[in-house]
Scaffold this active site. Structure first.
Site, PDB file in Angstrom:
ATOM      1  N   ARG A 140       0.851  -1.193   0.000  1.00  0.00           N
ATOM      2  CA  ARG A 140       0.000   0.000   0.000  1.00  0.00           C
ATOM      3  C   ARG A 140       0.884   1.241   0.000  1.00  0.00           C
ATOM      4  O   ARG A 140       1.845   1.328   0.777  1.00  0.00           O
ATOM      5  CB  ARG A 140      -0.903  -0.020   1.235  1.00  0.00           C
ATOM      6  CG  ARG A 140      -1.997   1.022   1.169  1.00  0.00           C
ATOM      7  CD  ARG A 140      -3.058   0.767   2.197  1.00  0.00           C
ATOM      8  NE  ARG A 140      -3.674   2.023   2.545  1.00  0.00           N
ATOM      9  CZ  ARG A 140      -4.883   2.405   2.149  1.00  0.00           C
ATOM     10  NH1 ARG A 140      -5.627   1.620   1.430  1.00  0.00           N
ATOM     11  NH2 ARG A 140      -5.365   3.580   2.506  1.00  0.00           N
ATOM     12  N   HIS A 166      -6.615   1.816  -7.529  1.00  0.00           N
ATOM     13  CA  HIS A 166      -7.076   1.146  -6.298  1.00  0.00           C
ATOM     14  C   HIS A 166      -7.936  -0.051  -6.735  1.00  0.00           C
ATOM     15  O   HIS A 166      -9.150  -0.051  -6.585  1.00  0.00           O
ATOM     16  CB  HIS A 166      -7.865   2.135  -5.439  1.00  0.00           C
ATOM     17  CG  HIS A 166      -8.031   1.713  -4.008  1.00  0.00           C
ATOM     18  ND1 HIS A 166      -7.560   0.507  -3.514  1.00  0.00           N
ATOM     19  CD2 HIS A 166      -8.617   2.339  -2.944  1.00  0.00           C
ATOM     20  CE1 HIS A 166      -7.851   0.413  -2.230  1.00  0.00           C
ATOM     21  NE2 HIS A 166      -8.489   1.513  -1.857  1.00  0.00           N
ATOM     22  N   GLN A 172     -10.511  -1.834  -4.282  1.00  0.00           N
ATOM     23  CA  GLN A 172     -11.715  -1.049  -4.000  1.00  0.00           C
ATOM     24  C   GLN A 172     -12.723  -1.188  -5.138  1.00  0.00           C
ATOM     25  O   GLN A 172     -13.916  -1.415  -4.916  1.00  0.00           O
ATOM     26  CB  GLN A 172     -11.331   0.429  -3.821  1.00  0.00           C
ATOM     27  CG  GLN A 172     -12.517   1.339  -3.568  1.00  0.00           C
ATOM     28  CD  GLN A 172     -13.178   1.083  -2.227  1.00  0.00           C
ATOM     29  OE1 GLN A 172     -12.510   1.068  -1.206  1.00  0.00           O
ATOM     30  NE2 GLN A 172     -14.488   0.877  -2.212  1.00  0.00           N
ATOM     31  N   ASP A 224     -15.321  10.783  -4.778  1.00  0.00           N
ATOM     32  CA  ASP A 224     -14.205  10.511  -3.862  1.00  0.00           C
ATOM     33  C   ASP A 224     -13.652  11.861  -3.400  1.00  0.00           C
ATOM     34  O   ASP A 224     -14.000  12.913  -3.976  1.00  0.00           O
ATOM     35  CB  ASP A 224     -13.133   9.681  -4.602  1.00  0.00           C
ATOM     36  CG  ASP A 224     -11.969   9.286  -3.707  1.00  0.00           C
ATOM     37  OD1 ASP A 224     -12.130   9.284  -2.467  1.00  0.00           O
ATOM     38  OD2 ASP A 224     -10.876   8.976  -4.237  1.00  0.00           O
ATOM     39  N   CYS A 244     -15.863   5.496  -1.957  1.00  0.00           N
ATOM     40  CA  CYS A 244     -14.937   4.478  -1.448  1.00  0.00           C
ATOM     41  C   CYS A 244     -14.602   4.682   0.021  1.00  0.00           C
ATOM     42  O   CYS A 244     -14.125   3.755   0.674  1.00  0.00           O
ATOM     43  CB  CYS A 244     -13.660   4.474  -2.275  1.00  0.00           C
ATOM     44  SG  CYS A 244     -12.831   6.080  -2.268  1.00  0.00           S
ATOM     45  N   ARG A 280     -15.387  -5.083   1.074  1.00  0.00           N
ATOM     46  CA  ARG A 280     -13.922  -5.183   0.962  1.00  0.00           C
ATOM     47  C   ARG A 280     -13.439  -6.481   1.623  1.00  0.00           C
ATOM     48  O   ARG A 280     -12.488  -7.114   1.169  1.00  0.00           O
ATOM     49  CB  ARG A 280     -13.237  -3.980   1.635  1.00  0.00           C
ATOM     50  CG  ARG A 280     -13.504  -2.611   1.010  1.00  0.00           C
ATOM     51  CD  ARG A 280     -12.807  -2.448  -0.318  1.00  0.00           C
ATOM     52  NE  ARG A 280     -11.383  -2.761  -0.251  1.00  0.00           N
ATOM     53  CZ  ARG A 280     -10.418  -1.911   0.109  1.00  0.00           C
ATOM     54  NH1 ARG A 280     -10.710  -0.675   0.422  1.00  0.00           N
ATOM     55  NH2 ARG A 280      -9.149  -2.282   0.135  1.00  0.00           N
TER      56      ARG A 280
HETATM   57  N1  NVA Z   1      -8.355   8.818  -3.629  1.00  0.00           N
HETATM   58  C1  NVA Z   1      -8.222   8.456  -2.229  1.00  0.00           C
HETATM   59  C2  NVA Z   1      -8.799   7.096  -1.992  1.00  0.00           C
HETATM   60  C3  NVA Z   1      -8.746   6.637  -0.547  1.00  0.00           C
HETATM   61  C4  NVA Z   1      -9.286   5.266  -0.380  1.00  0.00           C
HETATM   62  C5  NVA Z   1      -6.771   8.513  -1.819  1.00  0.00           C
HETATM   63  O1  NVA Z   1      -5.917   8.021  -2.561  1.00  0.00           O
HETATM   64  O2  NVA Z   1      -6.477   9.059  -0.745  1.00  0.00           O
HETATM   65  N1   CP Z   2     -11.273   2.799   0.817  1.00  0.00           N
HETATM   66  C1   CP Z   2     -10.104   2.562   1.432  1.00  0.00           C
HETATM   67  O1   CP Z   2      -9.117   2.066   0.840  1.00  0.00           O
HETATM   68  O2   CP Z   2     -10.105   2.846   2.753  1.00  0.00           O
HETATM   69  P1   CP Z   2      -8.827   2.947   3.682  1.00  0.00           P
HETATM   70  O3   CP Z   2      -7.993   4.088   3.171  1.00  0.00           O
HETATM   71  O4   CP Z   2      -9.375   3.198   5.062  1.00  0.00           O
HETATM   72  O5   CP Z   2      -8.070   1.647   3.620  1.00  0.00           O
END
Ligand code: NVA
Ligand code: CP
Length: 316
Positions: free
Chosen positions: A116, A143, A146, A233, A272, A300
């Site tokens: 991640r 992602h 997701q 988002d 998400c 998830r």
């Molecule tokens: N676009 C957001 C998604 C979080 C799950 C990010 O990358 O922070």
């Molecule tokens: N949607 C998602 O990936 O959530 P987190 O950032 O909490 O893992």
């Protein structure tokens, strides 16, 4: 292709899951059918021990609630074990190479590695150098987990995927990119409304257009017209600097009740999470009757279990 006419084998050829672009529509369907089966088993308390004797590494370079909890619990529910590795507590943070880290981790007996907060180049290098499956748990460009979970949720709620229209409103970020690829591979129609300068990358849109029509517009009304799903988002992602100019440009792209009223009457609202109420979505939509964001988050768990089960079945 209609997912409901597909006969699953509960197997996939892919050994890594870096981006949805690497999966065929059939492989996406395999994952969704497996997630559905995992969920059914979970709901009736059936024992699932596909990861018995296996340990998964969770190497996280940024914060997480859903991804971390759904993996940690999902792995335990599958009879497996995990090691949670914050990136800043590994030698990667002091300059050790991805190549050395990746080459070594499989030798301790890890069965898969979830990454991640790594960039695309690093993801590719991990996958090339590790002899175990590598999964992208979020990057600045995509992602996949997701969006697979979201496709599963849409399938549950609408009973199909083919020919549904999803409108994504807001920043052309990692979620928008993966939606473009995931929805187009499942024969859904996708429309993206973003202000100029914040549309998804042209290369992603062109990739998606190989599978179906994609509308890129700066008009929210045009995007949501006849939409079955309205998705948004955050304006500022984890990989972005806080940017007041960007937030100001995105102000008109907030999903409000007025925006939802322009979509189909039975349209669903998706996000998400995490959500910033009052920024990309109004509280009354996020918490209203059309919102299915908690279902997305719940799924998830089942989707991650499906991914780990199918990826760890054979040798890499
Ligand atoms: N676009 C957001 C998604 C979080 C799950 C990010 O990358 O922070
Ligand atoms: N949607 C998602 O990936 O959530 P987190 O950032 O909490 O893992």
């Amino acid at each position: 292709m209609d997912i409901n006419k597909y006969t699953p084998k509960f197997r996939i050829k892919n050994k890594d899951l870096l981006h949805l672009a690497d999966l065929s529509p059939e492989e996406i369907f395999e994952l969704l059918y497996t997630a559905r089966s995992m969920k059914k088993k979970y709901k009736v308390g059936e024992i699932t021990n596909m990861l018995r004797g296996k340990t998964v590494g969770l190497l996280f370079g940024n914060v997480s609630t859903r991804t971390r909890v759904s993996f940690e619990l999902g792995i335990r529910q599958l009879g497996g074990d995990y090691i949670f590795l914050p990136k800043n507590e590994t030698q990667l943070s002091r300059g050790e190479s991805v190549k050395d880290t990746a080459a070594m981790l499989g030798r301790y007996g890890l069965s898969a590695l979830v990454l991640r907060g790594f960039n695309d180049e690093e993801l590719e290098e991990f996958a090339a150098c590790a002899d175990i499956p590598v999964v992208n748990g979020i990057s600045d460009t995509s992602h996949p987990l997701q969006i697979l979970s979201d496709l599963f949720t849409i399938w549950e709620k609408k009973g199909k995927l083919e020919n549904l229209k999803l409108a994504y409103i807001g920043d052309g970020n990692n979620i928008a990119n993966s939606l473009i690829i995931g929805c187009s591979k499942c024969d859904m129609n996708i429309a993206i409304a973003s202000p100029s300068g914040y549309s998804p990358a042209r290369s992603i849109v062109e990739r998606g257009m190989q599978f179906g029509d994609i509308l890129i517009t700066d008009s929210v009304a045009e995007a949501v017209k006849d939409a079955d799903i309205v998705y948004t988002d955050v304006f500022i992602s984890m990989s972005d600097e806080d940017d007041e100019k960007k937030k100001a440009k995105l102000e008109k792209y907030r999903v409000t009740k007025g925006v939802m009223a322009l979509a189909k009457e039975d349209a669903l609202f998706m996000h998400c999470m995490p959500v910033r109420r009052g920024e990309e979505v109004s509280a009354e939509v996020a918490d209203g009757p059309q919102s299915i964001m908690y279902d997305q988050a719940e799924n998830r768990l089942h989707l991650n279990k499906a991914v780990l089960t199918l990826l760890t079945m054979g040798d890499k």
